[in-house]
Design a protein around this motif. Structure first.
Motif, short mmCIF file in Angstrom:
data_model
loop_
_atom_site.label_atom_id
_atom_site.label_comp_id
_atom_site.label_asym_id
_atom_site.label_seq_id
_atom_site.Cartn_x
_atom_site.Cartn_y
_atom_site.Cartn_z
N ARG A 133 0.88 -1.18 0.00
CA ARG A 133 0.00 0.00 0.00
C ARG A 133 0.90 1.22 0.00
NH1 ARG A 133 -3.25 0.72 4.50
NH2 ARG A 133 -1.87 -0.57 5.77
N VAL A 134 0.86 1.98 -1.10
CA VAL A 134 1.76 3.12 -1.29
C VAL A 134 0.94 4.41 -1.43
CG1 VAL A 134 3.70 4.04 -2.62
CG2 VAL A 134 3.30 1.56 -2.53
N PRO A 135 1.16 5.41 -0.57
CA PRO A 135 0.46 6.69 -0.73
C PRO A 135 0.88 7.38 -2.02
CG PRO A 135 1.44 6.47 1.47
CD PRO A 135 2.03 5.40 0.64
N ILE A 136 -0.09 7.89 -2.77
CA ILE A 136 0.23 8.56 -4.03
C ILE A 136 -0.24 10.01 -4.05
CG2 ILE A 136 0.28 6.46 -5.40
CD1 ILE A 136 -2.58 7.02 -6.25
N GLY A 137 -0.88 10.47 -3.02
CA GLY A 137 -1.34 11.85 -2.99
C GLY A 137 -2.33 12.08 -1.88
N MET A 138 -2.69 13.34 -1.69
CA MET A 138 -3.65 13.72 -0.67
C MET A 138 -4.71 14.61 -1.28
SD MET A 138 -1.29 14.39 2.71
CE MET A 138 -0.17 15.52 1.88
N VAL A 139 -5.91 14.42 -0.83
CA VAL A 139 -7.04 15.21 -1.32
C VAL A 139 -7.66 15.92 -0.13
CG1 VAL A 139 -9.29 15.17 -2.43
CG2 VAL A 139 -7.49 13.62 -3.20
N GLN A 140 -7.81 17.24 -0.25
CA GLN A 140 -8.45 18.02 0.81
C GLN A 140 -9.82 18.48 0.36
OE1 GLN A 140 -5.52 21.10 1.45
NE2 GLN A 140 -4.75 20.08 3.28
N GLY A 141 -10.75 18.45 1.28
CA GLY A 141 -12.09 18.92 0.97
C GLY A 141 -12.65 19.70 2.14
N SER A 142 -13.52 20.62 1.88
CA SER A 142 -14.14 21.39 2.94
C SER A 142 -15.61 21.60 2.62
CB SER A 142 -13.45 22.75 3.12
OG SER A 142 -13.58 23.54 1.96
N SER A 143 -16.37 21.85 3.64
CA SER A 143 -17.80 22.08 3.46
C SER A 143 -18.29 23.04 4.53
CB SER A 143 -18.57 20.75 3.54
OG SER A 143 -18.38 20.15 4.82
N THR A 144 -19.38 23.68 4.23
CA THR A 144 -20.00 24.60 5.16
C THR A 144 -21.41 24.11 5.45
OG1 THR A 144 -18.73 26.47 4.32
CG2 THR A 144 -20.73 26.97 5.58
N VAL A 145 -21.69 23.93 6.71
CA VAL A 145 -23.00 23.46 7.14
C VAL A 145 -23.67 24.58 7.93
CG1 VAL A 145 -24.29 21.72 8.43
CG2 VAL A 145 -22.17 21.09 7.22
N CYS A 146 -24.80 25.01 7.50
CA CYS A 146 -25.54 26.05 8.22
C CYS A 146 -26.42 25.40 9.28
CB CYS A 146 -26.38 26.88 7.26
SG CYS A 146 -25.40 27.94 6.19
N GLU A 147 -26.36 25.94 10.47
CA GLU A 147 -27.17 25.43 11.56
C GLU A 147 -28.06 26.53 12.11
OE1 GLU A 147 -24.70 23.78 14.54
OE2 GLU A 147 -24.18 22.01 13.39
N ILE A 148 -29.19 26.14 12.62
CA ILE A 148 -30.09 27.08 13.28
C ILE A 148 -29.87 26.95 14.78
CG2 ILE A 148 -32.49 27.68 13.72
CD1 ILE A 148 -33.15 26.57 10.95
N GLN A 149 -29.47 28.04 15.40
CA GLN A 149 -29.23 28.01 16.84
C GLN A 149 -30.55 27.85 17.59
OE1 GLN A 149 -26.75 31.52 17.72
NE2 GLN A 149 -25.54 30.12 18.96
N VAL A 150 -30.56 26.89 18.49
CA VAL A 150 -31.74 26.65 19.31
C VAL A 150 -31.48 27.23 20.69
CG1 VAL A 150 -33.26 24.90 20.30
CG2 VAL A 150 -32.24 24.54 18.03
N PRO A 151 -32.27 28.18 21.13
CA PRO A 151 -32.06 28.78 22.45
C PRO A 151 -32.34 27.77 23.54
CG PRO A 151 -34.14 29.52 21.54
CD PRO A 151 -33.46 28.75 20.45
N PRO A 152 -31.77 27.98 24.71
CA PRO A 152 -32.05 27.05 25.82
C PRO A 152 -33.52 27.09 26.21
CG PRO A 152 -30.88 29.01 26.61
CD PRO A 152 -30.86 29.06 25.11
N SER A 153 -33.96 26.00 26.79
CA SER A 153 -35.36 25.92 27.21
C SER A 153 -35.68 26.99 28.25
CB SER A 153 -35.64 24.52 27.79
OG SER A 153 -36.90 24.49 28.41
N ASP A 154 -36.85 27.58 28.14
CA ASP A 154 -37.28 28.58 29.12
C ASP A 154 -38.29 28.01 30.10
OD1 ASP A 154 -39.32 28.26 27.34
OD2 ASP A 154 -39.48 30.38 26.76
N LEU A 155 -38.31 26.66 30.22
CA LEU A 155 -39.26 26.02 31.12
C LEU A 155 -39.05 26.48 32.56
CD1 LEU A 155 -41.46 23.94 31.73
CD2 LEU A 155 -39.66 22.19 31.90
N SER A 156 -37.80 26.51 33.02
CA SER A 156 -37.56 26.91 34.41
C SER A 156 -37.96 28.36 34.63
CB SER A 156 -36.09 26.70 34.78
OG SER A 156 -35.25 27.50 33.97
N GLY A 157 -37.74 29.21 33.62
CA GLY A 157 -38.15 30.61 33.73
C GLY A 157 -39.65 30.75 33.82
#
Length: 364
Positions: free
Chosen positions: A152-176
């Motif tokens: 098994r001989v390494p012949i190169g490297m491939v780099q990849g990147s991605s952007t994932v958008c997330e929706i921030q969920v605020p903490p529960s306000d049940l105790s409040g």
């Protein structure tokens, strides 16, 4: 003016992938017995084969590669050689196996594995196979030996990147929300009389949170009539209100208006209340706060409190703190404290137990 919406939370990720060229080369050594007379260090080359953009070959040593001792004649050696010129170092993972000539499958028991870094036209240290294993069926058949080489001989490297958008969920306000429910009078259907003060709450919340209140408010002996008032003895209204706050919100009230000593006293009262109503999580939280506030003045009283209310962890911390004082002025100050004198007078068994544990710890 309404606040502008927040942009979505972005999350990025990257990955590094190593591309690998895999190659299997089978090397058959025919007329094996004719090569047994060769001198140690003499090799028989295989044909050249390509892997990972480089040329390789195997070198078979019928009487081993060690020319300095006779021990080498007890085994054969197999080396991997980089035949082509390389511009730099070449890393290769190699696996050498003897092939079972009855089944045609390489052996998992007679195997050599290694990861090696090559430079131009260099030879590895290679594998050694005992002749006692090799020169019997199924590895030696019709006077031939078959060796399998997996690379098994390494012949190169491939780099990849991605952007994932997330929706921030605020903490529960049940105790409040439950805190707001406690602060308003709407729906409150049970009252407690604490040191002459009437404090109201919601039966269902108390019953859901604590088995003690469930039994008292909904059990067979409970009084479900309107306007019932439950008397709470031996507790201050401020402590009972803090207890209710914790029942509703799982948090202690703010104590910003209290000084350090007053905070410690409040926490001690809450620990007693938590023990009374079997609120173990609140009790542990109070223990945690008290152990961080220990000093020579409070250690003895806190120890007595821990012993009285079965706080084993807090008790151990107190004794460890007392043991850490050593034989300096801190010990003298501890012994001169009012809490120490109270502990000695009111809790003689605990007093003796404390010093026995300290003495035992120092002997260790």
């Amino acid at each position: 003016m309404a606040a502008s919406p927040r942009p979505p939370w972005r999350k990025t990720a990257s990955r590094l992938i190593v591309e690998i060229d895999r190659c299997t080369h089978t090397f058959e050594v025919a007329s094996y017995s004719l090569h047994k007379g060769t001198t140690a260090g003499t090799s028989l080359p295989s044909a050249t084969f390509a892997a990972g953009g480089h040329d390789w070959c195997l070198a078979f040593f019928p009487n081993g590669d060690d020319t300095t001792t006779e021990e080498g004649k007890d085994h054969v050696s197999v080396h991997l050689k980089l035949v082509s010129n390389a511009t730099g170092k070449v890393t290769v993972a190699m696996e050498l196996k003897l092939v079972n000539q009855i089944t045609g499958v390489s052996s998992t028991g007679v195997t050599y594995r290694s990861t090696v870094v090559f430079e131009s036209k260099t030879l590895t240290s290679g594998a050694k196979f005992n002749k006692s294993e090799l020169e019997v069926m199924p590895y030696l058949k019709d006077d031939r030996v078959v060796i399998e080489c997996n690379l098994r001989v390494p012949i190169g490297m491939v780099q990849g990147s991605s952007t994932v958008c997330e929706i921030q969920v605020p903490p529960s306000d049940l105790s409040g929300d439950l805190g707001k429910l406690l602060d308003c009078e709407e729906g409150k259907d049970v009252a407690f009389k604490v040191a002459g003060e009437i404090i109201r709450a919601h039966r269902i919340v108390l019953a859901v949170r604590l088995p003690v209140f469930k039994a008292e408010l909904y059990g067979p002996m409970s009084d479900t009539s309107e306007g019932i008032i439950i008397t709470v003895d031996d507790m201050q209204p401020v402590v009972f209100r803090a207890l209710l706050r914790f029942i509703y919100t799982d948090s202690l009230p703010a104590m910003d208006d209290l000084d350090g000593e007053e905070v410690s006293e409040m926490i001690k009262h809450l620990l007693v209340a938590a023990d009374r109503y079997a609120m173990e999580w609140m009790k542990l939280l109070c223990e945690s706060i008290l152990c961080k506030r220990l000093d020579v003045e409070s250690a003895a009283t806190t120890l007595a409190l821990a012993d009285q209310h079965n706080c084993a962890k807090l008790k151990d911390v107190c004794i460890e703190f007392i043991n850490s004082l050593g034989r300096n002025r801190s010990v003298e100050k501890f012994i001169a404290s009012q809490g120490y004198r109270h502990l000695k007078r009111a809790c003689p068994a605990l007093f003796v137990d404390m010093w026995e544990k300290v003495a035992k710890s120092r002997r260790i």
